[in-house]
Every structure is written in C-alpha cells, then in structure tokens.
Design an enzyme around this catalytic site. Sequence first.
Site, short mmCIF file in Angstrom:
data_model
loop_
_atom_site.label_atom_id
_atom_site.label_comp_id
_atom_site.label_asym_id
_atom_site.label_seq_id
_atom_site.Cartn_x
_atom_site.Cartn_y
_atom_site.Cartn_z
N ALA A 130 26.20 5.21 52.35
CA ALA A 130 26.69 5.33 50.97
C ALA A 130 26.17 4.17 50.10
O ALA A 130 25.19 4.33 49.37
CB ALA A 130 28.20 5.40 50.97
N ARG A 131 26.81 3.00 50.20
CA ARG A 131 26.40 1.84 49.40
C ARG A 131 26.61 0.60 50.25
O ARG A 131 27.63 0.48 50.96
CB ARG A 131 27.25 1.72 48.13
N HIS A 137 17.16 2.52 53.45
CA HIS A 137 17.71 3.32 52.34
C HIS A 137 16.95 4.64 52.17
O HIS A 137 16.34 4.88 51.12
CB HIS A 137 17.72 2.51 51.03
N LEU A 138 17.03 5.49 53.19
CA LEU A 138 16.28 6.75 53.21
C LEU A 138 17.14 7.97 52.87
O LEU A 138 16.66 9.10 52.93
CB LEU A 138 15.66 6.95 54.60
N THR A 172 21.38 9.76 42.67
CA THR A 172 22.82 9.54 42.61
C THR A 172 23.10 8.06 42.36
O THR A 172 22.51 7.22 43.03
CB THR A 172 23.47 9.99 43.93
N GLU A 194 18.91 -5.50 49.29
CA GLU A 194 17.84 -4.59 49.74
C GLU A 194 16.50 -5.01 49.14
O GLU A 194 16.39 -5.08 47.93
CB GLU A 194 18.18 -3.15 49.35
N ALA A 245 18.11 9.58 50.32
CA ALA A 245 17.60 10.58 49.37
C ALA A 245 16.11 10.82 49.56
O ALA A 245 15.50 11.53 48.77
CB ALA A 245 17.86 10.10 47.95
#
Length: 527
Positions: A235-236, A283-284, A78, A265, A286
């Site tokens: 989300a972001r 950042h897991l 995404t 990141e 997905a």
Amino acid sequence: MASFCIKSVLISESVDPRCRSILEENGIHVTEKQNMKKEELLAEIKDYDCLVVRSATKVTADVIDAASNLKLIGRAGTGVDNVDVDAATKNGIIVMNTPSGNTISAAELTCALIMSLSRHVPQAAMSMKAGNWDRKKFMGAELYGKVLGIVGLGRIGKEVASRMQSFGMKTIGYDPLTPVEVSASWGVEQMSLEQLWPQCDYITVHTPLMPSTVGLLNDETFAKCKKGVKVVNCARGGIIDEAALLRALESGQCGGAGLDVFVEEPPKDRVLMGHPNVVACPHLGASTKEAQARCGQDIAVQIVDMVNGKNLIGAVNAQGLASAFSQESQELIKFGEAIGAVLQACASSRRPYSNLQVTTQGDCMKLSSGYMASAVLVGLLGNEFATINLINVLNLAKNSGIQVKQTHCTSNGVGGRCEVELLADGCIYKATGSVQSGVPVLLKLSDSVFRQTVALTGNLLFFKATANPQLLSSVAGALATGGVQIESFSAPMNHTGEQWYCVGVSKQLEDLNVLKPLVTGAAQVTI
Ligand code: 9EZ
C-alpha cells in the site's frame, strides 16, 4: 463552471497513448514533453490549463506557482504523493487521481507476495541461481486453512480477499468506512483490530497513509500477533513501521515480510531488505501494462467528463463540490456569485466580514447545498483575491477570519430559494433570491421585498430611501445628469420606513456620491 474550461494539456511523462487520443477526440490540445528538467517544466507549464503526470514529475509549490493558467493536475495512478495538494488548493487547482485503475494489479502483487512468503519462492530461486540444491532450507507451509487479516477493505482489500479465498484462506478484516454487512457479503468477517491481531497467520495492509495508519503495525501491535505472523505491505511505505518490523523479524515474532513500498524510495538503508525472510519489490504494484493503460485512459476520461459537466471522479481536493460540475449547477453557481456580488456592493467598504450564513431551501436548491456558500463567497470576495474560485474560496475565507455556515432546509411552502446573511463590521446585510427560468433573481434585500423580482444581470444600482413623491424623479434626474439610462426598475412592496429600490442601468454611475442628498444608502454592481 467557465473557469474549468480546459483547452490545453501538458503530459510530462510516458502515459498510455490512449490518454492523448481521448483528450484530442474531445477537442483538447495535447503536448507531450518527457524528461523535462525542473527549469524547463517551470518555463513550459504557464501555457497550459492542465498537467497530466505519472510518478516521476514532482509537482511542487514552485511549479504550481509558475503555472498561471493551470486549473487541473491529473495523476495517472492511485494517490497523489508527487503533487503538493495544499499548494494546488491554495491556487484553486483541482488535483485528480485514478483511484481504480491499479486495483487488480496491486491485489495480484499482494497475492504474489503472500505466496512467496508461504513457499520461499524468491529465496529458493536465488539459491538455485547461485548453484545450490537446497531442499531442507525452503520447507514451506500451505495457505489452505490459514487466516489472512486484511486491514483496509477498499477496492484492493476486497480483490485480495476473493483471490486468497480461492486458496482456502479464512479472510478476516477491519475498515472504519466499510459496513460489516458489506464486507461479509464478500466473505470477510470484520472485527476490531484488537480482536484481529492474535488470529492472523498473515496480515496485509490496504489503507491510505495518514496519521491513523502510520505505524499501524508497530512494536505494540506486533506483540499482539501470533508468533511468526507474516506481513505484506503493497500500500504505502510506513504503514508497517520499518524499525519495528526489523525487530520483529530478528526476534522471530514476525516470520516474514513482503514489501513493495518503503518510507524512503529507493531506501538508502538496506538492512531490512537484506533480512533473509524479507521479499522486497521496488514499488511494482501498478507496474503492469494493463494498469498503466487503464490509468492513462481513466485520467483522460475523468478530465473530459469534468469539463463536460458530466461527472467528477478522482478529485482529492474538491470534496463537496462534485455536484458543482453538473450542467444543472451552472445556473445555481452563477446565482450564488451574483448574490455575493450584490452583498459585496451593499457592504461597500465595511470590513472585516465576520460571518456568512447561507440557507438554501427547497428541492431545486438541494443540489447546490454543498457549494452555495462557496459560490456566494466567490461573488463576495472576487474583487479582493485575483485567483479566487470554488476550490480555494473556503480556505481564503477561513484565513480571512470569516465564519461560514451553510444549511439546507426542505421547502416549507416557499419554492426553492436561498437566503444569505452577511455580518460586516457589525452590520447585517441580507439578500434572498432564486433562479427563475434559468435567470438568477433577487427577491429581497435586507427587509425590502421587491414587487417585481430583480434579474441579477447587467449593471444594477441599488438605493435605500424613505418613500417620498420626489424620490424617483430626483434619482432619475441625477442618473440622467451622469449620462446613465434607466433600463428597469424594481420597487419594494412596502413603502413605510427605509426601503431598498433597484434600478437596471445602462452603465455604472461614475460617482455614487451624487445620490447622497437623495438617499440614505446606495450600491452598484455589474454582473
Ligand atoms: C484506518 C483505515 C483502515 C482506513 C481505511 C480507509 C480512511 N481510511 N482509513 C485504520 N479508507 C484500517 C485502520
């Protein structure tokens, strides 16, 4: 669209093996090359029609500029944060993502962080591993009966709502695009952000990152929240302002934060993550087998569907062009390009083009109303830009100072047709046509209505003249002298004043000037 024929795909990262097999089952040649250095990618990319990436490949402008055959960049995931979308658009390359493959995984991680915040599971587990037995320190609170504010009610926000409702949370939310009745049908009461902030025990954000969502939670909005509000961002990075969050954690205005995403990141500054009330993940969202498998399959299916003209899903830079990828649209696009080429020939070297007005009429042209101006522009500007296509032509036109206007009107007695008006160096050129039995035809040029429609194929010679008994024989003579055979002829209905005529010819006349003594204007085009 012939230009979207994809025969070869480079997969530059570890993507689910179903991606490769779906592409291959559909006759596409796939090469997988992982861990390429930038120089290797720059050298390799020029051979492929399509590049498929996950997150590690940085598809920067220099990669895109080196990719002379590239038509599509597909991201199995995404968002397209690792792709320079502007550079791709300039080069006429579609950028596509898989907007739904991660939904459940992102929603589940969000719920895991909400639960971690309510019961301090990560902190308690760390304490146990450090040899402690600390029961007072980790007193929690139930989620049951608490209020969860969901900011952004797309796919993920909706799934978070239904999961947390099963814990007995009250779900309220805000989204500028989701109708109030729609979110109400999944049990989310919508309200303004002003009304939402003071009601929430927990807030989770599920918006894209864009100017209106950067720092959605900041010093000012934290101040409007309940003291001790707990916040989650899966989300972001940046939707919750990191500096404001740290201040709110230190003052106790914020009682805890679950963070999966960061402005940088990996983050260099570790102060926020180090705060005892912060539960952070690298950042897991997905990072599940299922999400990776789904995204790998989705990107392959989306590519195949686009190539087959079935569907356009997940494209981020082809807005309004979705219908252009259907089979029915191929004839309409060819027609638009042909009429653009006719106008280009008529306007000859008159520049600059300042205005283009495209009016589609009738139901059978309705499908094309989103892209007809682009198709006409491709025909009109095709000689001037090497890599022009439907994706980049509106940008190119805008940058060249051409004002483009496109309108559609429902049929007023006439069947489906399209009128195009071009203003070039102060002169107006007009053409009207349609598609008849699958063939693009010209009905009218300037004010000359043709007695027989002109099929817009092959070599066409247009000339403007006042009717006289010698006109046709003298033009035919000039063509014969030039070794050109006449294959068809279309005369105007009206014979008064200057009118346009069209001749289908065996090849283009080498020098149009030989017609100069006979006519007042001439143009030729090969379609
Ligand atoms: C913006 C949004 C949600 C939001 C959500 C989506 C385009 N867009 N914008 C501000 N899909 C909450 C606050």
